[in-house]
Design a protein around this motif. Structure first.
Motif, mmCIF file in Angstrom:
data_model
loop_
_atom_site.group_PDB
_atom_site.id
_atom_site.type_symbol
_atom_site.label_atom_id
_atom_site.label_comp_id
_atom_site.label_asym_id
_atom_site.label_seq_id
_atom_site.Cartn_x
_atom_site.Cartn_y
_atom_site.Cartn_z
ATOM 1 N N GLY A 114 0.790 -1.224 0.000
ATOM 2 C CA GLY A 114 0.000 0.000 0.000
ATOM 3 C C GLY A 114 0.822 1.273 0.000
ATOM 4 N N ARG A 115 2.083 1.154 -0.358
ATOM 5 C CA ARG A 115 2.956 2.332 -0.382
ATOM 6 C C ARG A 115 3.693 2.393 -1.713
ATOM 7 N N ILE A 116 4.055 3.611 -2.113
ATOM 8 C CA ILE A 116 4.943 3.809 -3.253
ATOM 9 C C ILE A 116 6.347 3.947 -2.693
ATOM 10 N N GLU A 117 7.242 3.047 -3.096
ATOM 11 C CA GLU A 117 8.616 3.107 -2.616
ATOM 12 C C GLU A 117 9.551 3.238 -3.813
ATOM 13 N N TYR A 118 10.423 4.237 -3.768
ATOM 14 C CA TYR A 118 11.330 4.501 -4.888
ATOM 15 C C TYR A 118 12.520 5.316 -4.407
ATOM 16 N N ARG A 119 13.561 5.340 -5.212
ATOM 17 C CA ARG A 119 14.707 6.197 -4.936
ATOM 18 C C ARG A 119 14.650 7.396 -5.879
ATOM 19 N N ARG A 120 14.755 8.562 -5.326
ATOM 20 C CA ARG A 120 14.679 9.755 -6.160
ATOM 21 C C ARG A 120 15.900 9.831 -7.072
ATOM 22 N N ALA A 121 15.657 10.023 -8.362
ATOM 23 C CA ALA A 121 16.741 10.044 -9.345
ATOM 24 C C ALA A 121 17.742 11.151 -9.043
ATOM 25 N N LYS A 122 17.267 12.275 -8.558
ATOM 26 C CA LYS A 122 18.136 13.430 -8.336
ATOM 27 C C LYS A 122 19.098 13.231 -7.184
ATOM 28 N N THR A 123 18.652 12.571 -6.113
ATOM 29 C CA THR A 123 19.464 12.468 -4.903
ATOM 30 C C THR A 123 19.797 11.045 -4.492
ATOM 31 N N GLY A 124 19.058 10.056 -5.018
ATOM 32 C CA GLY A 124 19.280 8.676 -4.617
ATOM 33 C C GLY A 124 18.616 8.333 -3.298
ATOM 34 N N LYS A 125 17.912 9.289 -2.689
ATOM 35 C CA LYS A 125 17.257 9.045 -1.402
ATOM 36 C C LYS A 125 16.041 8.147 -1.574
ATOM 37 N N LEU A 126 15.858 7.231 -0.628
ATOM 38 C CA LEU A 126 14.727 6.311 -0.642
ATOM 39 C C LEU A 126 13.481 6.984 -0.072
ATOM 40 N N TYR A 127 12.382 6.909 -0.814
ATOM 41 C CA TYR A 127 11.101 7.458 -0.373
ATOM 42 C C TYR A 127 10.105 6.314 -0.182
ATOM 43 N N SER A 128 9.253 6.472 0.807
ATOM 44 C CA SER A 128 8.164 5.522 1.031
ATOM 45 C C SER A 128 6.925 6.332 1.384
ATOM 46 N N ILE A 129 5.957 6.373 0.458
ATOM 47 C CA ILE A 129 4.777 7.223 0.624
ATOM 48 C C ILE A 129 3.524 6.362 0.613
ATOM 49 N N ARG A 130 2.710 6.538 1.623
ATOM 50 C CA ARG A 130 1.467 5.770 1.683
ATOM 51 C C ARG A 130 0.520 6.238 0.580
ATOM 52 N N ILE A 131 -0.095 5.271 -0.089
ATOM 53 C CA ILE A 131 -1.026 5.601 -1.181
ATOM 54 C C ILE A 131 -2.391 5.921 -0.560
ATOM 55 N N GLU A 132 -2.728 7.200 -0.558
ATOM 56 C CA GLU A 132 -4.023 7.614 -0.030
ATOM 57 C C GLU A 132 -5.121 7.285 -1.053
ATOM 58 N N PRO A 133 -6.377 7.191 -0.620
ATOM 59 C CA PRO A 133 -7.472 6.827 -1.534
ATOM 60 C C PRO A 133 -7.538 7.695 -2.784
ATOM 61 N N GLU A 134 -7.262 9.005 -2.633
ATOM 62 C CA GLU A 134 -7.319 9.908 -3.779
ATOM 63 C C GLU A 134 -6.238 9.552 -4.806
ATOM 64 N N ALA A 135 -5.072 9.157 -4.304
ATOM 65 C CA ALA A 135 -3.995 8.745 -5.205
ATOM 66 C C ALA A 135 -4.323 7.407 -5.846
ATOM 67 N N GLN A 136 -4.887 6.500 -5.065
ATOM 68 C CA GLN A 136 -5.228 5.181 -5.595
ATOM 69 C C GLN A 136 -6.273 5.275 -6.701
ATOM 70 N N ALA A 137 -7.196 6.209 -6.569
ATOM 71 C CA ALA A 137 -8.227 6.374 -7.593
ATOM 72 C C ALA A 137 -7.594 6.746 -8.933
ATOM 73 N N ILE A 138 -6.597 7.615 -8.896
ATOM 74 C CA ILE A 138 -5.926 8.016 -10.134
ATOM 75 C C ILE A 138 -5.074 6.873 -10.677
ATOM 76 N N LEU A 139 -4.379 6.171 -9.796
ATOM 77 C CA LEU A 139 -3.563 5.033 -10.222
ATOM 78 C C LEU A 139 -4.426 3.970 -10.887
#
Length: 408
Positions: A260-285
């Motif tokens: 239920g999360r989007i996990e990725y490394r930002r191309a610009k910095t290489g930092k790992l992100y983990s963002i919970r997919i809220e219902p509004e985001a899931q609807a678009i996905l």
């Protein structure tokens, strides 16, 4: 310490039958330096290594002086710690040109250093470096012939002046390209010259790229058609994912969705992100589910940069109908929400709304992936994901008017 002596190089005679007298410097394989003196074999004593022919005293005085200068230079290089670090070509250069403080042979140029500092960096960083190199070449002719030793505060001032046709922050970005190259050289003992030690690069505050909250609410409910609907939804998805960068969103696949999360490394910095997919985001996905990518728009996109430009152009046109103006086809003209609206506004707007909601600065920094805390100690506090998740939910509710404190 290396010894130096003289010899007559009899390997190949000149047209007049003479041979060059050379200084021989011991350095593993000997280094041979010219003296500009040429003698016939009968005028040279190989045992005493002295001239015995015509004008012998004057010639021997010159050779003795050259030998002394070479010995003193070797001693200087040993005392300054350079002798053991320099290559044969560099030692030859230093012994040949006694005015040099540092060798230039084999030393990376400013161009080389700039290229080195862009290895593995984001495309935007490489683009800035490329354009900075172009302006450097215009300024100094060819930055591949400039070394760190030649860069002085006065040189920097002159370069800055040559950029007077550019905006202040663009000029600053080009100076930072040079500073990064110099720092790279300093860190690797390529140079000891630091012209930026007391040099302040001027910048100015940029216009806040924030969509006022009422306009953001208008955008959420805006009636759109054709590709404008998809582009608006992509912008909102970026906002719901705490301002995810366009290139990072383009690179997402199903593998980036974990529990239920989007996990990725930002191309610009290489930092790992983990963002919970809220219902509004899931609807678009769900609405724009892709095949090879997480989103269908990127299945069609062959050039991410071009796609980003297309979306930015579309976003700048989004708005409400102008009741007093129509196109030739009868369709009403639109009044843009903001003619400069672009993808990055999602990220800046998220941060601004979070600040308006009194969300702690450290939580906002963590959400955006910025380093926070004491710069001196370099301590980085790892915040619980729950704080960022709660902050994102609060910001989204603020836009969608779901917060009880809004009294609606």
């Amino acid at each position: 310490m290396a010894k130096s002596t003289l010899r007559l190089d009899t390997r190949r005679a000149l047209k007049d039958g003479t041979y060059p007298v050379q200084i021989v410097v011991g350095h593993g394989t000997n280094i041979y330096l010219g003296t500009e003196i040429y003698l016939a074999p009968d005028d040279w004593d190989a045992t005493t290594k002295r001239c015995i022919g015509k004008n012998a005293k004057r010639i021997n005085d010159v050779l003795t002086n050259l030998l002394t200068l070479t010995g003193n230079r070797i001693l200087e290089l040993v005392e300054t710690g350079q002798w053991g670090k320099l290559s044969r070509a560099q030692i030859r250069e230093m012994l040949t040109n006694l005015d040099l403080q540092k060798p230039t042979v084999g030393v990376p140029s400013l161009y080389d250093l700039i290229v080195k500092t862009t290895d593995g960096r984001a495309d935007n960083t490489k683009y800035i470096a490329k354009t900075a190199i172009a302006r450097l070449n215009t300024f100094c002719g060819d930055c591949s012939k400039i070394t760190c030793e030649q860069i002085t505060p006065a040189w920097i001032d002159d370069y800055y002046t040559s950029l007077s046709d550019l905006k202040v922050n663009t000029r600053a970005a080009y100076l930072k390209v040079v500073r990064r190259a110099v720092n790279y050289a300093l860190d690797r003992d390529i140079t000891t010259n630091n012209p930026f030690r007391h040099y302040r690069i001027k910048t100015e505050d940029t216009r806040m790229r924030v969509l006022p909250i009422e306009k953001m609410r208008t955008l959420v409910n805006l009636e759109t058609r054709y590709h404008y609907t998809e582009y608006r939804d992509m912008f909102l998805l970026s906002f719901y994912l705490i301002g995810i960068n366009f290139a990072d969103l383009a690179g997402l696949t199903d593998d980036n969705v974990i529990d239920g999360r989007i996990e990725y490394r930002r191309a610009k910095t290489g930092k790992l992100y983990s963002i919970r997919i809220e219902p509004e985001a899931q609807a678009i996905l769900s609405r724009y589910r892709g095949k090879d990518h997480l989103l269908s728009i990127f299945d069609r996109c062959t050039n991410v940069k071009a796609c980003g430009g297309t979306i930015d152009n579309a976003l700048a046109r989004l708005g409400l109908p102008d009741g007093n103006a129509k196109h030739k086809n009868g369709q009403p003209k639109m009044i843009p929400l903001d003619k400069k609206l672009s993808w990055y506004w999602a990220r800046y707007s998220w941060a601004t709304y979070a600040a308006e909601l009194d969300i702690p600065k450290d939580t906002i920094s963590e959400a955006l992936g910025h380093t926070h805390g004491a710069k001196v100690t370099g301590i980085y506090i790892k915040y619980n994901r729950d704080k960022v998740d709660a902050a994102n939910r609060k910001v989204i509710d603020y836009v969608l008017k779901k917060n009880e404190f809004l009294n609606i």
